[in-house]
Design an enzyme around this catalytic site. Sequence first.
Site, PDB file in Angstrom:
ATOM      1  CG  LEU A 505      -2.086   5.237  37.829  1.00 17.49           C
ATOM      2  CD1 LEU A 505      -1.923   6.650  38.353  1.00 17.49           C
ATOM      3  CD2 LEU A 505      -2.566   4.315  38.936  1.00 17.49           C
ATOM      4  N   GLY A 506      -4.010   4.465  33.701  1.00 16.09           N
ATOM      5  CA  GLY A 506      -5.083   4.643  32.731  1.00 16.09           C
ATOM      6  C   GLY A 506      -4.551   5.336  31.501  1.00 16.09           C
ATOM      7  N   GLY A 508      -5.506   8.488  29.290  1.00 10.80           N
ATOM      8  CA  GLY A 508      -6.366   9.658  29.122  1.00 10.80           C
ATOM      9  C   GLY A 508      -6.333  10.106  27.676  1.00 10.80           C
ATOM     10  N   GLY A 509      -7.069  11.157  27.426  1.00 18.96           N
ATOM     11  CA  GLY A 509      -7.145  11.651  26.074  1.00 18.96           C
ATOM     12  C   GLY A 509      -5.810  12.131  25.531  1.00 18.96           C
ATOM     13  CG  PHE A 510      -4.695  15.446  26.276  1.00 16.38           C
ATOM     14  CD1 PHE A 510      -4.721  16.200  25.118  1.00 16.38           C
ATOM     15  CD2 PHE A 510      -5.774  15.519  27.140  1.00 16.38           C
ATOM     16  CE1 PHE A 510      -5.790  17.024  24.829  1.00 16.38           C
ATOM     17  CE2 PHE A 510      -6.849  16.346  26.859  1.00 16.38           C
ATOM     18  CZ  PHE A 510      -6.868  17.094  25.697  1.00 16.38           C
ATOM     19  N   GLY A 511      -2.740  11.042  26.547  1.00 18.36           N
ATOM     20  CA  GLY A 511      -1.635  10.132  26.755  1.00 18.36           C
ATOM     21  C   GLY A 511      -1.849   9.281  27.994  1.00 18.36           C
ATOM     22  CB  VAL A 513      -2.091   8.481  33.830  1.00 21.41           C
ATOM     23  CG1 VAL A 513      -1.670   9.162  35.112  1.00 21.41           C
ATOM     24  CG2 VAL A 513      -2.877   9.429  32.971  1.00 21.41           C
ATOM     25  CE  LYS A 527      -3.088  12.936  30.459  1.00 20.37           C
ATOM     26  NZ  LYS A 527      -4.348  12.520  30.982  1.00 20.37           N
ATOM     27  CG  ASP A 624     -12.290  14.130  27.357  1.00 16.14           C
ATOM     28  OD1 ASP A 624     -13.438  13.659  27.180  1.00 16.14           O
ATOM     29  OD2 ASP A 624     -11.260  13.434  27.283  1.00 16.14           O
TER      30      ASP A 624
END
Length: 817
Positions: A505-506, A508-511, A513, A527, A624
């Site tokens: 899906l995308g 993110g900053g932490f990994g 998704v 995630k 964020d």
Amino acid sequence: MLIIWFLLFSYMIPSSTSIDSLAVGQSIQDDETLVSASGIIEVGFFSPGNSTRRYLGIWYTNVSPFTVVWVANRNTPLESNSGILRLNEKGILVLLNATNSIIWSSNLSSKAVNNPIAYLLDTGNFVVKNRQETDMDGVLWQSFDYPCDTLMSGMKIGWNLETGLERYVSSWKSVEDPAEGEYAYKMDRRGYPQIVKFKGHGIKMREGSWNGLSLVGNPGPTNQVSLKFVFNEKEVYFEYVLHNRSFFEVVTLTPSGAGQIFFWSTHRSTRQPVFSSEEKDQCESYAFCGTNSICNYNVNSPSCECLRGYVPKYPDQWNVTIWIDGCVPRNKSNCNNRHTDGFLKYTHLKLPDTSSSWFNTTMNLDECQKTCLKNCSCTAYANLDIRDGGSGCLLWFNSLTDMRKFSQWGQDLYLRVPASELDAGHGNITKKTVEIAVGVIIFGLVTCACIYITKNPVFNKSGTLRKLNSKRYKTKHKHEDVDLQTFKLSVLANATENFSTENKLGEGGFGPVYKGILIDGQELAVKKLSKKSGQVLEEFKNEVALIAKLQHRNLVKLVGSCIEGEEKMLIYEYMPNKSLDNFVFDETKKKLLDWPKRFNIISGIARGILYLHQDSRLKIIHRDLKTSNILLDTNLNPKISDFGLARLFLEDQIEANTNKVAGTYGYIPPEYAARGHFSEKSDVFSYGVIVLEIISGKRNKDFSDPEHYNNLLGHAWRLWNQGRTMELLDEVLGEQCTPSEVIRCIQVGLLCVQQRPEDRPNMSSVVLMLNGDKLLPKPMFPGFYTEKDVSFETNSLLKNHKLFSVNELSITVLDAR
Ligand SMILES: *[C@@H]1O[C@H](CO)[C@@H](O)[C@H](O)[C@H]1NC(C)=O
Ligand SMILES: *[C@@H]1O[C@H](CO)[C@@H](O)[C@H](O)[C@H]1NC(C)=O
Ligand SMILES: *[C@@H]1O[C@H](CO)[C@@H](O)[C@H](O)[C@H]1NC(C)=O
Ligand SMILES: *[C@@H]1O[C@H](CO)[C@@H](O)[C@H](O)[C@H]1NC(C)=O
Ligand SMILES: *[C@@H]1O[C@H](CO)[C@@H](O)[C@H](O)[C@H]1NC(C)=O
Ligand SMILES: *[C@@H]1O[C@H](CO)[C@@H](O)[C@H](O)[C@H]1NC(C)=O
Ligand SMILES: *[C@@H]1O[C@H](CO)[C@@H](O)[C@H](O)[C@H]1NC(C)=O
Ligand SMILES: *[C@@H]1O[C@H](CO)[C@@H](O)[C@H](O)[C@H]1NC(C)=O
Ligand SMILES: *[C@@H]1O[C@H](CO)[C@@H](O)[C@H](O)[C@H]1NC(C)=O
Ligand SMILES: *[C@@H]1O[C@H](CO)[C@@H](O)[C@H](O)[C@H]1NC(C)=O
Ligand SMILES: *[C@@H]1O[C@H](CO)[C@@H](O)[C@H](O)[C@H]1NC(C)=O
Ligand SMILES: *[C@@H]1O[C@H](CO)[C@@H](O)[C@H](O)[C@H]1NC(C)=O
């Protein structure tokens, strides 16, 4: 939602006695007033509205509009300007008319009177006391014992059980007549005490009873305000205390029965309404759903649902949404076989009317359940006090009235149901639990399917327990139990097709998704956290459990987690509409966001952040915030995602030697970029950027106006200063929006992105400002307002994801994608 009032109940006795006190034999006439020591409040004669009648009252000095908080002769007005207030030698205040008839008098005290004197205190309390005695014992009479339509900090609602004095708040008849009107906030002492709003003799609305933190269904105490509940053999009362002396707040019950909170700061003289509750929605009306039924307010309409084991009393009426007669037990209760009964747990509930309840403050939940089972007419039980994992016991008999479902707050109720109901559609579940440790968890799972069916992935449509390869874990802290599922890695791998790129899906900053679909069709967002979290496993689990406790309608709900080997994952509810950037910056989809929707998104995000900053127990700074972290549900309501993750990665951020994002270019404030300072005000900055992006439909990061090399923030500020604010508006919005609302939002956005963090408002002010309840200051210039400001460093940063380092504190800056 009642009350919030001002100032502690302090008995400071002022040194000067010239203007704030009345000695025996002294008097004040119609054109004179007594003023409190610091001059904030006075007592004197006034006429309400256009009336010519005269009343003795207490009001705040120099506050507009004129704010009367107490009236002495509310039922016996003076017909002319010839009234006189006098203190007699018995310590009684008397109000006389021109022919010296007593129009009103304070009550005689049972205490020994010795050289009495009347003071007006800064709290707004008009007190008659013995001059020599300095503490409460010397008080012979006080106006706080006889509230009118206004509650102030230090006033009480409740009973003095020794003298039988009842303190309650009652509305005026009309804005021109202070006589006792139809509405009143009172304490109902039957069963477990609760606060009730009466209309005449009928109950209009129940505020509810004390659960250790607040009245059920209301948020708990904050730094500014708390509610106090005192219950002993002498007294039972509620008292609200405002801890902050830099503003005033009073609650007024208006002639039409609305509770209104007024607010003003000590140095500003304009009173502002903060909050007004006519009945907020129909579910607030007392017993809207009749008995044994729960009210649930969705979107714009209420609906009622029978408790499990109950059926509508009149099904044909019920079918056409006439709910007033409520529900009755499905089977006639039969005491003989009730020993096989079990209990179902309902969560987030406004507990039923406690006037037919029984309570015990020392029992635990286990003893409570046993006590309930023993009595054939007991229908439900709950904890009396929800602090520290819960204590005390509250039992209900016969029908249960006036329940509603909350999305947050609220309390757990254990409903007694026949064994047949427990079996029906509930799989293989122990009928009668005694082991409470196990019991709570099991009943947590069984928690009436009718509520959770759609929301909780543990149930499928028929309300049966799903066979997930999952189990629940409890954190170490006893009272931090969270209904958080743990998923097996294999289950998630299967659901996401081995974490295939098609399902991504995308990032993110932490990994990354991924979208996942469980075998039974349930959709999830998975995630995968970057491998290194710098925390030992147990800490990590606890942290996740804490984050799971953050629940708000503008936050994405954490459903579960998965920790296996090196892999750590968080599982969220799936949002089919993806993130806000997919809409706002997309030429076709942006047309779906008309102005009311955009405004709803802007205020929803603000409430979500406010919750994180202030109202949740953890005080989370997001770090964020950006449009791609704001997800939209099916109704395009905003939900903030990735909150709390910064907590999981705190260590790494200080190390700052990995690719972890600690902010996103275009959304980070200058003080962070320059000095690594991060505070609530940094989130406010990011919020301001989001607001301006939502309104303009343009990305801050990509925007550059050709003439001035301004970025979006600089551009918006320039238009603002030139009085061309509306030009910022996204062209697709056209004519259909309210200019005043748009301009207010833009101004709020500009206030949020101001250069200096201390100039930016905090989120609670932002929420008030958006509602138009607060005066807006003029914004100063924004941080990072030209392209040149940042481009020399960040353009290169964008390309290679490198760090830039200032004062040895490094920050990773990533592209906003
Ligand atoms: C007082 O009288 C004025 C003029 O007649 C009217 O406009 C106003 O509404 C009245 N105020 C109240 C509270 O009735
Ligand atoms: C004073 O009050 C008494 C009793 O209510 C009344 O009879 C009398 O007319 C009043 N006097 C004036 C001047 O209003
Ligand atoms: C004085 O006390 C009595 C009962 O003790 C009460 O009914 C009455 O309303 C009180 N009077 C005032 C002015 O508060
Ligand atoms: C008290 O309220 C004022 C005004 O709302 C606010 O600025 C201040 O921070 C508050 N003080 C505390 C200690 O919360
Ligand atoms: C109520 O509605 C349900 C479904 O809509 C229907 O099955 C039931 O027969 C109706 N009951 C009555 C009494 O009309
Ligand atoms: C309650 O009613 C249901 C359906 O009518 C029936 O199946 C069940 O046996 C009844 N239970 C008792 C305890 O009477
Ligand atoms: C409350 O429960 C405790 C423990 O069961 C018992 O000792 C106590 O007497 C009860 N108090 C009342 C008022 O019933
Ligand atoms: C059950 O509780 C009610 C209310 O307290 C009481 O009146 C009744 O006597 C109790 N019944 C039994 C069997 O204890
Ligand atoms: C119900 O639970 C019991 C004991 O745990 C077990 O022996 C039995 O097979 C279960 N029945 C079903 C239908 O799962
Ligand atoms: C619910 O789950 C049960 C057991 O897994 C299954 O038999 C049933 O068909 C499911 N119902 C629906 C509506 O998915
Ligand atoms: C997931 O499990 C189901 C049933 O066990 C199986 O049919 C399917 O192929 C699996 N999918 C993947 C991606 O492994
Ligand atoms: C997923 O990975 C497992 C183990 O590596 C493999 O057996 C399975 O075929 C894979 N499934 C898919 C759909 O790629």
